[in-house]
Scaffold this motif. Structure first.
Motif, short mmCIF file in Angstrom:
data_model
loop_
_atom_site.label_atom_id
_atom_site.label_comp_id
_atom_site.label_asym_id
_atom_site.label_seq_id
_atom_site.Cartn_x
_atom_site.Cartn_y
_atom_site.Cartn_z
N ARG A 99 0.83 -1.21 0.00
CA ARG A 99 0.00 0.00 0.00
C ARG A 99 0.87 1.26 0.00
N GLN A 100 1.94 1.24 0.76
CA GLN A 100 2.82 2.41 0.81
C GLN A 100 3.54 2.63 -0.52
N LEU A 101 4.01 1.54 -1.14
CA LEU A 101 4.67 1.69 -2.44
C LEU A 101 3.67 2.15 -3.51
N ASP A 102 2.46 1.60 -3.47
CA ASP A 102 1.43 2.03 -4.43
C ASP A 102 1.12 3.52 -4.24
N SER A 103 1.10 3.96 -2.98
CA SER A 103 0.83 5.37 -2.71
C SER A 103 1.95 6.26 -3.26
N ILE A 150 16.05 3.31 -6.93
CA ILE A 150 15.32 2.60 -8.00
C ILE A 150 14.14 3.44 -8.46
N GLY A 151 13.59 3.05 -9.60
CA GLY A 151 12.31 3.56 -10.07
C GLY A 151 11.31 2.41 -10.02
N LEU A 152 10.05 2.75 -9.68
CA LEU A 152 9.04 1.71 -9.44
C LEU A 152 7.73 2.10 -10.10
N LYS A 153 7.19 1.17 -10.90
CA LYS A 153 5.87 1.35 -11.51
C LYS A 153 5.07 0.07 -11.37
N ARG A 154 3.73 0.22 -11.42
CA ARG A 154 2.89 -0.98 -11.40
C ARG A 154 2.98 -1.71 -12.73
N ARG A 155 2.99 -3.04 -12.66
CA ARG A 155 2.94 -3.84 -13.88
C ARG A 155 1.55 -3.76 -14.51
N ARG A 166 6.35 -9.60 -8.84
CA ARG A 166 5.11 -9.83 -9.59
C ARG A 166 4.28 -8.56 -9.72
N ARG A 167 4.39 -7.66 -8.75
CA ARG A 167 3.49 -6.50 -8.75
C ARG A 167 4.07 -5.30 -9.48
N TYR A 168 5.40 -5.18 -9.56
CA TYR A 168 5.99 -3.94 -10.04
C TYR A 168 6.96 -4.14 -11.19
N GLU A 169 7.13 -3.09 -11.94
CA GLU A 169 8.24 -2.94 -12.87
C GLU A 169 9.30 -2.12 -12.15
N VAL A 170 10.51 -2.63 -12.13
CA VAL A 170 11.59 -1.98 -11.37
C VAL A 170 12.75 -1.68 -12.30
N PRO A 177 8.05 12.38 -14.87
CA PRO A 177 7.52 12.26 -16.24
C PRO A 177 7.19 10.83 -16.64
N ASP A 178 7.95 9.88 -16.14
CA ASP A 178 7.70 8.48 -16.51
C ASP A 178 6.65 7.82 -15.64
N GLY A 179 6.09 8.54 -14.67
CA GLY A 179 5.06 8.00 -13.81
C GLY A 179 5.57 7.07 -12.72
#
Length: 493
Positions: free
Chosen positions: A140-144, A487-492, A461-465, A152-154
């Motif tokens: 939840r914290q990472l999603d937030s 790192i950079g972190l986005k949802r898959r 499984r949950r993120y693109e890193v 720019p890359d979200g």
């Protein structure tokens, strides 16, 4: 009188010099003469101070590794302490019934009988829900962070070591003390400290305390007789480190006090509850001080080790082409697409999939080892392929940093290749022991492996890193630990 004064002023310095030389030379020539044939860097064969100063500078592992390359598989690093770079030494030094016993641990056997039951496979299965609940908050914290990102890359930009630290401290707080430290919820490193159960609380950064404590303990452990006097040394490394030792004990005191004064439901089965219920062979429970000491041990053993390994694993897996796609494909195939139900996802990951990449890649670096060469064993004699000791040195350890590359190849330190674990030779299996070996191996292995698998399966499984730095700097204390990893972190999708 003048003559006496003259003689004292003339001969006193010389006498002191002779006494000092005799103090260090006599053990070398007499007490430990049977070890004179073993190569050593000067003046390690005469004094413990050489190794202590190496540890103070933070280069023990690197220094001893270089010594083995230069001097061979047997190196004397203290007057009565030998480092062995031989995988056969693992069984000789750490196995059952070999005459070796862990130094300074008279109570080890009694307590291990209680503690080992706490970490049985059956008990560990009951700990899993507490790991899940903290992983849910972690996600939840990472999603937030991602949803609030203005990049720019979200992607959210963060130091993943901090968040792995928050996660593992909260997990071990939940397991060892009955409640998380609250680091995940606050996104900050802070814990309650009490010098005694009745003293007023203060608040201090627990992760920083743990790191300082490890560094000073690794140094003073070389010459423990110095500990009572180290706070008076002009080097603040020692005074600050010893204060960290007290503060870390104060964290355990505060958490055990809170748990004992506010009992949790009887159905809760965590580490501390198992310790409270434990009995030795005489039917005696652990006293409050012993409970606090054992809970502190769980905190030390189960926080920094797991967060450091998680950080190192992420770095090597993400920077190595092909590893993450293969891992994600295995996870996706093994787990139903329940993105909206994290608990189901994690339960399935742990109990059903157990993907080979997850299992093996979590232990492919020497860094995953909990510094086993910090724990020397004492004995009367031993024989290995490298040499025979009759009598043996009082302390012997095997140097994992040197042994492992000899069995897996020099490139194992630079090449992350999970597939190597699919075709191990017997000697390779023997050489790699991240949880040590024998009767004094890490009792928390089952918890550590379960937690590591759950952590890597969750973020993979949950993120693109993606990495935002090309290398990962490390520092040696009690462990070799990363200094951070951006790192950079986005949802898959």
């Amino acid at each position: 009188m003048a003559i006496v004064t003259f003689l004292l002023s003339t001969w006193a310095p010389a006498a002191l010099l002779v006494a000092a030389v005799a103090y260090y030379v006599y053990p070398y020539l007499v007490t430990y003469r049977h070890l004179q044939w073993i190569p050593a860097p000067f003046p390690a064969q005469f004094t413990n101070w050489w190794l202590l100063l190496v540890c103070r500078r933070g280069y023990r592992y690197e220094t001893v590794d270089k010594l083995h390359k230069k001097l061979g598989p047997v190196v004397r690093i203290q007057p009565n302490h030998v480092s062995l770079c031989d995988d056969e030494a693992i069984q000789v030094v750490y196995g059952h019934g070999n005459g070796f016993f862990k130094a300074y641990r008279a109570e080890h056997s009694r307590k291990r009988k209680i503690v080992s039951r706490t970490f049985s496979v059956k008990s560990v299965a009951q700990f899993e829900p507490y790991i899940h609940s903290n992983l849910e908050l972690f996600v939840r914290q990472l999603d937030s962070l991602i949803s609030r990102s203005n990049n720019p890359d979200g992607a959210a930009y963060l130091d993943c070591l901090n968040w792995f630290n928050y996660l593992t401290f909260d997990v071990i707080g939940d397991l060892a003390f009955g409640a998380p430290f609250g680091m995940l919820s606050s996104g900050a490193d802070m814990a309650e400290v009490r010098s005694s159960p009745d003293s007023p609380p203060i608040y201090a950064p627990a992760i920083e305390i743990l790191n300082r404590r490890g560094e000073v303990s690794a140094t003073l452990g070389v010459l423990p007789q110095l500990k009572p006097y180290a706070k008076y040394f002009p080097d603040p490394f020692f005074s600050k480190g010893l204060q960290a030792v007290e503060n870390l004990a104060g964290i355990a005191i505060a958490r055990v006090k809170a748990r004992l004064e506010n009992p949790l439901p009887a159905q809760r089965k965590d580490l501390l509850q198992r310790l409270i219920e434990g009995r030795d062979e005489k039917g005696e429970p652990l006293g409050r001080q012993e409970l606090t000491a054992e809970a502190l041990t769980q905190l030390i053993a189960g926080s920094g080790t797991t967060s450091n390994s998680s950080c190192a694993l992420l770095f090597h897996a993400v920077r190595t082409p092909g590893v993450i796609p293969k891992l994600q494909a295995e996870l996706d195939a093994a787990i139903l697409p329940t993105w909206t139900c994290p608990r189901s996802t994690w339960s399935a990951t742990c109990r059903t999939s157990r993907p080979s990449s997850t299992r093996r890649s979590a232990s492919t670096r020497p860094r995953a080892s909990a510094c086993p060469d910090r724990c020397p064993r004492t004995a009367r004699g031993c024989t290995t392929r490298a040499t025979t000791f009759r009598p043996a040195p009082s302390s012997a350890c095997r140097h994992t940093r040197s042994i492992t590359p000899r069995r897996f190849g020099a490139r194992m330190r630079t090449e992350f290749r999970p597939e190597r674990w699919e075709s191990l030779t017997p000697r390779q299996k023997n050489a790699f022991i991240p949880f040590s070996y024998g009767p004094r191996a890490c009792v928390g292995r089952n918890v550590a492996e379960m937690e590591m698998k759950l952590i890597v399966a969750t973020w993979a499984r949950r993120y693109e890193v993606f990495l935002r730095q090309d290398s990962m700097n490390t520092r040696e204390g009690f462990l070799r630990k990363p200094l951070g990893l951006e790192i950079g972190l986005k949802r898959r999708h």
